[in-house]
Write a protein that holds these residues in place. Structure first.
Motif, PDB file in Angstrom:
ATOM      1  N   LEU A  55      -7.328  40.076  21.990  1.00  0.00           N
ATOM      2  CA  LEU A  55      -8.604  39.396  22.174  1.00  0.00           C
ATOM      3  C   LEU A  55      -8.370  37.996  22.731  1.00  0.00           C
ATOM      4  N   LEU A  57     -10.776  34.524  23.487  1.00  0.00           N
ATOM      5  CA  LEU A  57     -12.092  33.943  23.257  1.00  0.00           C
ATOM      6  C   LEU A  57     -12.223  32.605  23.953  1.00  0.00           C
ATOM      7  N   VAL A  74     -15.993  36.937  24.511  1.00  0.00           N
ATOM      8  CA  VAL A  74     -14.856  37.696  23.999  1.00  0.00           C
ATOM      9  C   VAL A  74     -14.366  38.650  25.084  1.00  0.00           C
TER      10      VAL A  74
END
Length: 281
Positions: A55, A57, A74
């Motif tokens: 991930l 962000l 995201v």
């Protein structure tokens, strides 16, 4: 007749040649074994990375005032040939805050997928900085936890106003209700408590003034709002009636039934003032 040295040299050369053949055979076995071991990875002699997701962000921190939202972008990055649907979760939200993802499930193909994390706060969300932990999962494939920060600060409070008036004509011995109007200029609900109504002035009729007939605040009795607190006032205009409170719970103004105020207070106009406390705007 051959000489003795030649009889001994010939067998010696044969033995040495046999040793070379045997050594070459050993090398062949060793190399073959190495190829077999490498083929267990992906069949072409190279190691294969496991399927995984990470991930990313942006931004890594947000600062908002109470009652306003925050959003984060995201990105779900696949590796090792991963293809599938990834569910996102978040933890660490402060009290009074909620979170949602759009879309709720990220479809990841040959390239990355993306979603938006939306965090909503309320006027009651405690002030402070919070660490939000995000994670993605798809079956047995899970990402590492990524942490972003959310800072909640005090909002800029805007004053709300209260207005209203008697819903009828005042007469000796009778009460009339006051449907208080609440004007909230903010963009979030406020919680109102401590409503009070008071008489700040009285304008008598010209006849009462000419005849010197008095009328004073003491000629009236006010019963304050008797409903439950807090009263939730949404942005814009609302009232006790639109908030679902029956007229019997509204503030009541009663003119006393006394011979001293019969003529002086007849037709008089009351100037009222209102007060209350609002939190959250």
């Amino acid at each position: 007749m051959p000489s003795i040295p030649e009889l001994f040299h010939s067998p010696l050369r044969i033995v040495r040649a046999g040793a070379k053949v045997l050594l070459a055979g050993l090398l062949l076995v060793t190399l073959t074994s190495g190829v077999v071991l490498a083929a267990n990875s992906n069949g072409n002699g190279t190691q294969t990375a496991p399927k995984a997701i990470t991930l990313q962000l942006a931004p890594t921190s947000r600062s908002v005032t109470q009652g306003t939202p925050a959003s984060y972008n995201v990105v779900v990055q696949p590796s090792g040939g991963f293809i599938g649907n990834v569910s996102l979760t978040v933890s660490g939200l402060p009290a009074g805050a909620t979170a949602s993802f759009s879309p709720a499930v990220v479809a990841v193909g040959s390239g990355p997928g993306s979603a938006t994390l939306n965090v909503s706060t309320t006027s009651a969300t405690p002030l402070g900085t919070y660490s939000l932990s995000l994670k993605g999962s798809s079956g047995t494939v899970q990402s590492a936890v990524v942490v972003v920060s959310l800072t909640v600060t005090a909002g800029q409070h805007q004053p709300f106003t209260i207005s209203g008036g008697p819903a009828g004509v005042l007469a000796p011995g009778y009460s009339v209700s006051v449907d208080l109007q609440l004007a909230n200029p903010g963009n979030t609900n406020i919680n109102v408590t401590g409503l009070t109504v008071s008489i700040t002035g009285i304008t008598r009729t010209a006849q009462a003034v000419a005849n010197n007939r008095p009328c004073n605040p003491s000629d009236y009795v006010i019963t304050q709002f008797s409903g439950s607190y807090p009263i939730s006032a949404p942005p814009g205009n609302s009232s006790l009636s639109t908030s679902g409170f029956p007229a019997i719970q509204w503030p009541q103004i009663k003119m006393l039934n006394s011979s001293l105020n019969q003529d002086g207070c007849k037709g008089a106009t009351l100037q009222l003032s209102y007060s209350g406390t609002g939190q959250g705007n």
